[in-house]
Enzyme design. Structure first.
Site, PDB file in Angstrom:
ATOM      1  N   CYS A 137       0.917  -1.314   0.127  1.00 17.50           N
ATOM      2  CA  CYS A 137      -0.092   0.144   0.002  1.00 17.50           C
ATOM      3  C   CYS A 137       0.808   1.363   0.116  1.00 17.50           C
ATOM      4  O   CYS A 137       0.508   2.381  -0.534  1.00 17.50           O
ATOM      5  CB  CYS A 137      -0.955   0.018   1.194  1.00 17.50           C
ATOM      6  SG  CYS A 137      -2.088  -1.547   1.267  1.00 17.50           S
ATOM      7  N   HIS A 195      -3.796   7.394   0.893  1.00 20.86           N
ATOM      8  CA  HIS A 195      -4.101   5.822   0.198  1.00 20.86           C
ATOM      9  C   HIS A 195      -5.370   5.515   0.500  1.00 20.86           C
ATOM     10  O   HIS A 195      -5.739   5.693   1.785  1.00 20.86           O
ATOM     11  CB  HIS A 195      -2.918   4.903   0.731  1.00 20.86           C
ATOM     12  CG  HIS A 195      -3.260   3.514   0.756  1.00 20.86           C
ATOM     13  ND1 HIS A 195      -3.474   2.850  -0.416  1.00 20.86           N
ATOM     14  CD2 HIS A 195      -3.588   2.456   1.621  1.00 20.86           C
ATOM     15  CE1 HIS A 195      -3.983   1.667  -0.349  1.00 20.86           C
ATOM     16  NE2 HIS A 195      -3.851   1.387   1.266  1.00 20.86           N
ATOM     17  N   ASN A 245      -9.914  -0.623  -2.712  1.00 19.13           N
ATOM     18  CA  ASN A 245      -8.390  -0.270  -2.519  1.00 19.13           C
ATOM     19  C   ASN A 245      -7.669  -1.353  -3.351  1.00 19.13           C
ATOM     20  O   ASN A 245      -7.667  -2.405  -3.295  1.00 19.13           O
ATOM     21  CB  ASN A 245      -8.140  -1.162  -1.010  1.00 19.13           C
ATOM     22  CG  ASN A 245      -6.829  -0.745  -0.505  1.00 19.13           C
ATOM     23  OD1 ASN A 245      -5.889  -0.620  -1.102  1.00 19.13           O
ATOM     24  ND2 ASN A 245      -6.621  -1.115   0.674  1.00 19.13           N
TER      25      ASN A 245
END
Length: 332
Positions: free
Chosen positions: A114, A259, A289
Site C-alpha cells: 500500500c 492511500h 483499495n
C-alpha cells in the site's frame, strides 16, 4: 541541484464493475455491512484473458505520457510498484519496458504494498535530484481480486481490495520551480503478519503445493482491527513529519490524497486535521483499495476533475502491509 516535478498522470481500471450486491451473491454480506465498515459501494475487478498488470500499466502510462507531453523515448528509468506481478520473475517493469518499446533503460520493481507508490516516487525523486536521470516513469498497479478468499471466512478483506493501475511521469526542473519538496519512508516489520499473503514463498520445500491451496495460505489475510489501529496513528505522524520538515502548517495543504485503504480511516484523518471536504480526495467509494495503485489513480481522477491546479500544495500519505507508511509533499 535539480528538483523533480510530476509532469503528467494517468490511470486505468478494468471494465468489470463489482457492486456490493454482486458480492452478496458470493458470500454472507450485504451493502449496508460493507458501506458501514469500508465506505465502498463498488470496485473494479480484472477480466482474465483481458486485463494484466502489464496491459493496465501500459494504458495508464500512455495517458501519463500524453498529458506530460513526453515521448517514450525520453523516459530514462522505470520504477514499478506492485505486489501482484504478472510473473513470479521477472518483475513487471521489464514487461512494461518491452510493451511500450522504451529504450534499453533500467526498470526497478519494488514490493511495498500500500505504501509502494510513495516509495517508488521517493526513489525516482532521488535519481532526478542527483542528476542521474531527467525523466522517470513511476507506476503503481495491482490485480488483487485473484488473491482474495471470496468465502464467508474471507469477506472482511475480499470486500475491500480491487484492481487497477496508475502512472506518473516525473521530470527534472530547476530548484526554484514547483515540484517534490520531501518524501518520508518508514517500516515496522514486527507486524508483517497482520496483513500478508503467506504463499507461494521460496522458503518452503516447494513454492506451491496442493496443501497450500487447500489450507487457503495463498489468500490475502488481514487483521482489520490491528491495521486500523496502527493506520490512524501512522497517517497522522507521517503527514505531520512532512509538514514539519518543510516548516509548513496543515492549513497550507490544498489537497490531501491519502492511500485509499478504508473510507473510515480517511475520514478519521480528515477530522483530526480539521480539513474541509474540498481539501481531501477520496475515490474508494467506487474504486476500492487498489493497494499500490490507489494514490496514482486518485491523483489522475483529481486532476481530471479539476481538483488539482498548478502550484497547489499536495500531500500524499499511505499506510499498509509491512507495516510500512510514507508521505510526500509537493507543489503541482
Amino acid at each position: 541541484m535539480k528538483k523533480s516535478r510530476i509532469l503528467g498522470v494517468g490511470h486505468y481500471v478494468p471494465e468489470r464493475v463489482v457492486t456490493n450486491e454482486d458480492l452478496a451473491g458470493m458470500m454472507d454480506t450485504n451493502n449496508q455491512w460493507i458501506v458501514e465498515r469500508t465506505g465502498i459501494h463498488s470496485r473494479h475487478w480484472f477480466t482474465p484473458g483481458v486485463d494484466t498488470i502489464t496491459s493496465m500499466s501500459k494504458a495508464a502510462t500512455i495517458k501519463a505520457l500524453e498529458r506530460a507531453n513526453v515521448t517514450a523515448e525520453e523516459i530514462d528509468f522505470i520504477v514499478f510498484a506492485t505486489i501482484t506481478p504478472d510473473y513470479f520473475i521477472p518483475g513487471n517493469g521489464v514487461l512494461l519496458q518491452r510493451e511500450l518499446n522504451f529504450r534499453e533503460i533500467g526498470a526497478l520493481d519494488i514490493r511495498n504494498a500500500c505504501s509502494g507508490f510513495i516509495y517508488a516516487l521517493s526513489i525516482a525523486d532521488q535519481f532526478i535530484k542527483t542528476g542521474m536521470y531527467k525523466k522517470v516513469l513511476v507506476v503503481g498497479a495491482e490485480i488483487q481480486s485473484s488473491a482474495l478468499d471470496k468465502s464467508d471466512e474471507g469477506r472482511s478483506s475480499s470486500v475491500i481490495f480491487a484492481d487497477g493501475a496508475g502512472a506518473v511521469v516525473l521530470g527534472a526542473v530547476e530548484s526554484d520551480q514547483p515540484g517534490i519538496l520531501s518524501t518520508h519512508l518508514h517500516s515496522e516489520g514486527k507486524y508483517a503478519e497482520e496483513l500478508y499473503c503467506k504463499d507461494p514463498g521460496s522458503s518452503r520445500e516447494v513454492r506451491l503445493s496442493p496443501e497450500m491451496l487447500e489450507s487457503g495460505s495463498t489468500f490475502l489475510r488481514m487483521n482489520g482491527n490491528a491495521v486500523f489501529k496502527h493506520a490512524v496513528v501512522r497517517f497522522m505522524e507521517v503527514i505531520q513529519e512532512a509538514l514539519s520538515h518543510n516548516q509548513l502548517d496543515k492549513s497550507a495543504i490544498d489537497l490531501l490524497v491519502p492511500h485509499q485503504a478504508n473510507l473510515r480511516i480517511s475520514q478519521y484523518i480528515q477530522q483530526k486535521l480539521e480539513m474541509p471536504d474540498e481539501k481531501v480526495f477520496n475515490n474508494i467509494m467506487h474504486m476500492g483499495n487498489t493497494t499500490a495503485a490507489t494514490i496514482p489513480i486518485a491523483l489522475s481522477e483529481a486532476w481530471e476533475q479539476g481538483r488539482i491546479k498548478e502550484g497547489d500544495l499536495i500531500c500524499l500519505a499511505a499506510f499498509g502491509s509491512g507495516f510500512t507508511w510514507a508521505s510526500a509533499l509537493l507543489h503541482w
